[in-house]
Design a protein around this motif. Structure first.
Motif, mmCIF file in Angstrom:
data_model
loop_
_atom_site.group_PDB
_atom_site.id
_atom_site.type_symbol
_atom_site.label_atom_id
_atom_site.label_comp_id
_atom_site.label_asym_id
_atom_site.label_seq_id
_atom_site.Cartn_x
_atom_site.Cartn_y
_atom_site.Cartn_z
ATOM 1 N N PRO A 174 1.049 -1.230 0.012
ATOM 2 C CA PRO A 174 -0.158 -0.580 -0.125
ATOM 3 C C PRO A 174 0.725 1.447 0.036
ATOM 4 N N ALA A 185 -0.498 5.205 3.765
ATOM 5 C CA ALA A 185 -1.113 3.601 3.184
ATOM 6 C C ALA A 185 -2.445 3.258 3.910
ATOM 7 N N ARG A 189 -5.791 1.615 1.457
ATOM 8 C CA ARG A 189 -6.949 0.295 1.839
ATOM 9 C C ARG A 189 -7.937 0.332 1.647
ATOM 10 N N LEU A 200 -6.706 -4.264 -1.554
ATOM 11 C CA LEU A 200 -5.705 -4.781 -2.716
ATOM 12 C C LEU A 200 -4.799 -5.977 -2.364
#
Length: 271
Positions: A174, A185, A189, A200
């Protein structure tokens, strides 16, 4: 999803961002759908699919959300069109499916675009005909989803598709995705899940399975029996065990069964 009792016996049609698997005598145990898909059965022998924790769905055409577990215990002819979740069509289908399996509103969807279940299962149709029909079919699916208010996918995510397909090895990162999007990050998500309808890491499973199919397709056209281990590693799996777990979870097959069908048809081409 495919037959658990033997290697793939039908035809696998490979598109630029889709897979179409047609089998004349298909059943499968519990497996998780790897991408949003449409299931096409016979109107004379309507298929029934069981959803874990939910009711059975019986219809000639069904919409199956990615991430949903299902089973089809009774053998019947079936074609499954998987659409890349990180595409406008795939994201719209995933949104429309709403984490369920539902009957599609058009019962003769294949016939409307010049395809039949029997010819797809037998491979009695040219690659360019399948490609053109799938393109028209997807346009109709997208229009149907838009009519129900499907949200637009973030174009920045669409631009990441090629990059993610080139980076199938290792774990989903991420932070690396966020660096390309200008997001943290943690935000990546949530953003990916919101727009694509899956995590992901789940999308990475689709990428690996698609690459396995593409490599097996290339081997089939070369007239060679694909080396299972080389196909597994080229697809970005960590090892044979990782590949076995993933293929079993999403396709109810072993990797050796997946790469040895009777026929692959490469529909990737201009147009």
């Amino acid at each position: 999803m495919a037959s658990a009792s033997s290697r793939i016996e039908g035809r696998v049609y490979l598109g630029s961002d889709w897979l179409l698997y047609a089998d004349p005598d298909l059943s499968f145990d519990w497996s998780e759908c790897v991408a949003p898909s449409l299931l096409f059965g016979s109107t004379s022998r309507t298929p029934t699919v069981l959803q874990r924790g939910g009711a059975a769905v019986t219809a000639p055409v069904m919409l199956h959300a990615a991430g949903v577990w299902s089973s089809m215990p009774s053998r019947t002819a079936l074609a499954l069109l998987y659409v890349d979740p990180l595409s406008v069509d795939g994201a719209a289908l995933q949104w429309r499916a709403a984490d369920e399996i539902t009957a599609w509103h058009v019962l003769e969807l294949l016939a409307r675009h010049g395809l039949s279940l029997a010819t797809l299962c037998a491979g009695d149709v040219a690659a360019d005909e399948v490609r053109d029909a799938v393109s028209a079919l997807r346009a109709e699916m997208l229009a149907a989803c838009a009519a129900h208010g499907a949200p637009e996918i973030d174009p920045r995510l669409l631009a990441l598709r090629s990059w993610l397909h080139e980076r199938a090895e290792g774990r989903a990162d991420p932070a690396a995705v966020g660096a390309r999007l200008g997001l943290s990050a943690e935000h990546v998500r949530k953003h990916f899940r919101q727009h694509v309808g899956m995590t992901l890491s789940s999308y990475q499973a689709w990428v690996r399975l698609y690459r396995m199919t593409a490599d097996a397709c290339a081997g089939g056209h070369d007239g060679q029996s694909p080396n299972v281990l080389s196909v597994i590693m080229a697809a970005g799996f960590f090892d044979a065990s990782h590949a076995s777990r993933t293929v079993r979870r999403y396709l109810d097959l072993l990797p050796s069964e997946m790469v040895l069908p009777r026929a692959f048809v490469d529909c990737r081409g201009p147009g």
